[in-house]
Design a protein around this motif. Structure first.
Motif, short mmCIF file in Angstrom:
data_model
loop_
_atom_site.label_atom_id
_atom_site.label_comp_id
_atom_site.label_asym_id
_atom_site.label_seq_id
_atom_site.Cartn_x
_atom_site.Cartn_y
_atom_site.Cartn_z
N GLY A 160 -21.96 -23.99 -126.78
CA GLY A 160 -22.09 -23.23 -126.12
C GLY A 160 -20.01 -23.03 -126.00
N VAL A 161 -19.53 -24.50 -125.61
CA VAL A 161 -18.58 -24.45 -125.67
C VAL A 161 -18.25 -25.14 -126.25
N LEU A 162 -18.16 -25.27 -128.06
CA LEU A 162 -18.18 -25.76 -129.25
C LEU A 162 -17.24 -24.14 -129.53
N ALA A 163 -18.05 -22.87 -129.66
CA ALA A 163 -17.75 -21.34 -129.12
C ALA A 163 -16.70 -20.74 -129.00
N VAL A 164 -16.64 -21.45 -127.36
CA VAL A 164 -15.34 -20.74 -126.68
C VAL A 164 -13.89 -21.55 -127.30
N LEU A 165 -14.36 -22.55 -128.07
CA LEU A 165 -13.10 -23.64 -128.92
C LEU A 165 -12.84 -23.32 -129.89
N SER A 166 -14.11 -22.55 -130.22
CA SER A 166 -13.33 -21.97 -132.03
C SER A 166 -12.53 -20.97 -131.76
N GLU A 167 -13.09 -19.96 -130.50
CA GLU A 167 -12.55 -18.52 -130.17
C GLU A 167 -10.96 -18.88 -129.63
N ALA A 168 -10.61 -20.06 -128.51
CA ALA A 168 -9.49 -20.76 -128.36
C ALA A 168 -8.94 -21.42 -129.20
N GLN A 169 -9.21 -21.60 -130.50
CA GLN A 169 -8.41 -22.08 -131.61
C GLN A 169 -8.23 -20.45 -132.27
N ALA A 170 -8.57 -20.07 -132.57
CA ALA A 170 -8.29 -18.54 -133.21
C ALA A 170 -7.60 -17.93 -132.99
N LEU A 171 -6.92 -18.00 -131.31
CA LEU A 171 -5.90 -17.07 -130.78
C LEU A 171 -4.27 -18.16 -130.50
N TRP A 172 -4.30 -19.23 -130.66
CA TRP A 172 -4.06 -20.13 -130.42
C TRP A 172 -3.32 -20.05 -132.42
N THR A 173 -3.72 -20.07 -133.44
CA THR A 173 -3.14 -19.85 -133.81
C THR A 173 -2.49 -18.19 -134.45
N ALA A 174 -3.37 -17.76 -133.79
CA ALA A 174 -2.70 -15.69 -133.19
C ALA A 174 -1.36 -16.21 -133.16
N ALA A 175 -1.01 -17.73 -132.36
CA ALA A 175 0.46 -17.75 -131.74
C ALA A 175 1.37 -18.55 -132.49
N GLY A 176 1.05 -17.98 -133.66
CA GLY A 176 2.03 -18.61 -134.75
C GLY A 176 1.63 -20.43 -134.69
N LEU A 177 1.01 -21.65 -133.42
CA LEU A 177 1.14 -22.41 -133.51
C LEU A 177 -0.24 -22.88 -134.43
N ALA A 178 0.73 -24.18 -134.96
CA ALA A 178 -0.38 -25.05 -135.88
C ALA A 178 -1.80 -24.92 -135.41
N PRO A 179 -3.36 -24.65 -136.98
CA PRO A 179 -4.87 -24.66 -135.96
C PRO A 179 -4.94 -26.82 -135.85
N ALA A 180 -4.32 -27.45 -135.86
CA ALA A 180 -4.74 -28.56 -136.78
C ALA A 180 -4.43 -29.42 -134.90
N ASP A 181 -3.63 -28.51 -134.35
CA ASP A 181 -2.71 -28.88 -133.17
C ASP A 181 -3.76 -28.13 -131.87
N ALA A 182 -4.54 -27.62 -131.94
CA ALA A 182 -5.29 -26.68 -131.04
C ALA A 182 -6.39 -27.42 -131.18
N LEU A 183 -6.80 -27.91 -131.30
CA LEU A 183 -7.99 -29.39 -130.91
C LEU A 183 -7.77 -30.34 -129.29
N PRO A 184 -7.31 -30.77 -129.98
CA PRO A 184 -6.22 -32.11 -129.15
C PRO A 184 -5.73 -31.21 -128.05
N ALA A 185 -4.79 -30.07 -128.68
CA ALA A 185 -4.11 -29.48 -127.02
C ALA A 185 -5.41 -28.95 -126.44
N LEU A 186 -5.94 -28.46 -126.14
CA LEU A 186 -6.86 -27.50 -125.57
C LEU A 186 -7.91 -28.66 -125.04
N ALA A 187 -8.64 -29.33 -125.77
CA ALA A 187 -9.72 -30.19 -125.05
C ALA A 187 -9.06 -30.27 -123.90
N PRO A 188 -8.60 -30.79 -123.53
CA PRO A 188 -8.13 -31.50 -121.94
C PRO A 188 -7.91 -30.77 -121.20
#
Length: 267
Positions: A160-188
């Motif tokens: 369930g936490v992974l689903a939330v992080l997937s949604e967060a990653q999609a919003l991160w990408t929509a903000a114009g940020l690199a998708p590859a940076d999403a998980l390392p930046a958000l997981a902490p």
């Protein structure tokens, strides 16, 4: 004590070395054994305890196909399957490690849900300690609906936490940020929230615009989700649960609660 482990998937690959390290003899039974390997029947015949680590929908059929004898204990490691699936055995117990077994992860350190008759419970609790697990006694007998709720809780806390992080990653990408940076930046942030929750409890750990009653930010979040082409059902559902936690913590006045509900379109 001799154990038979029937099936050799991810769970068994962690269980077998843990049992061996604790000084137990282990026989692995395979559906299609290679040279020098045992069948499920051969392994079970030689064992005191028989672990069925096959997929959930195969547990009952596998148990029914084994030549049980008096004094043996059948165990499964499923969180979702009631012990009635082991009805063919003379005695049955559940031993469900609450741990994601990805890669080479072992069992040690996790809680393990144990469902067992009173005469078997002490031995299973002792085994859990020997394996470096924290025994968690489940209700016995545990009905199908209780099992489903228990397993749903575990799954929500894991994938369930992974689903939330997937949604967060999609919003991160929509903000114009690199998708590859999403998980390392958000997981902490996720890890920090969990650490705070363990220290303070869930209500004491909740933060963000819902917990502050910041309706302007909530409205902008909803607009961002819409602009990204995403449904806001997950955002709204999570915000409602956060609001309940903030209320439990006494963070918001009644007026603030009403304003947050209005911002979420629920008032």
């Amino acid at each position: 004590m001799t154990h038979a482990v029937i099936g050799f998937g991810r769970l068994a690959r962690a269980l077998v070395p843990a049992l061996q390290a604790a000084g137990h003899a282990v026989r692995v039974g395979r559906r299609q054994p290679g040279p020098g390997e045992l069948t499920a029947v051969e392994a079970a015949t030689a064992a005191d305890w028989v672990w069925l680590t096959v997929p959930d929908d195969q547990i009952a059929a596998t148990a029914a196909g084994l030549p049980w004898r008096a004094g043996q204990l059948a165990l499964h490691c499923s969180g979702a399957t009631p012990l009635t699936a082991l009805a063919a055995a003379p005695a049955a117990a559940g031993f469900h490690p609450l741990k994601l077994l990805a890669g080479e992860a072992g069992l040690a350190g996790a809680h393990v849900g144990i469902e067992a008759p009173p005469e078997w419970l002490p031995a299973l609790q002792a085994l859990a300690v020997d394996l470096g697990l924290q025994p968690l006694q489940l209700p016995t007998p545990m009905g199908a609906s209780a099992r489903a709720a228990y397993h749903a809780a575990a799954n929500l806390a894991a994938s369930g936490v992974l689903a939330v992080l997937s949604e967060a990653q999609a919003l991160w990408t929509a903000a114009g940020l690199a998708p590859a940076d999403a998980l390392p930046a958000l997981a902490p942030l996720t890890q920090g929230a969990l650490a705070t929750a363990l220290a303070r409890g869930l209500p004491g750990a909740v933060s963000g615009p819902v917990a502050r009653g910041d309706v302007g930010v909530i409205a902008r979040h909803r607009a961002a989700v819409d602009a990204a082409g995403l449904a806001d059902d997950l955002l709204q559902a999570l915000a409602q649960r956060q609001l309940a936690l903030a209320q439990a913590a006494g963070r918001l006045s009644e007026q603030q609660v009403t304003l947050v509900q209005q911002a979420l379109g629920k008032a």
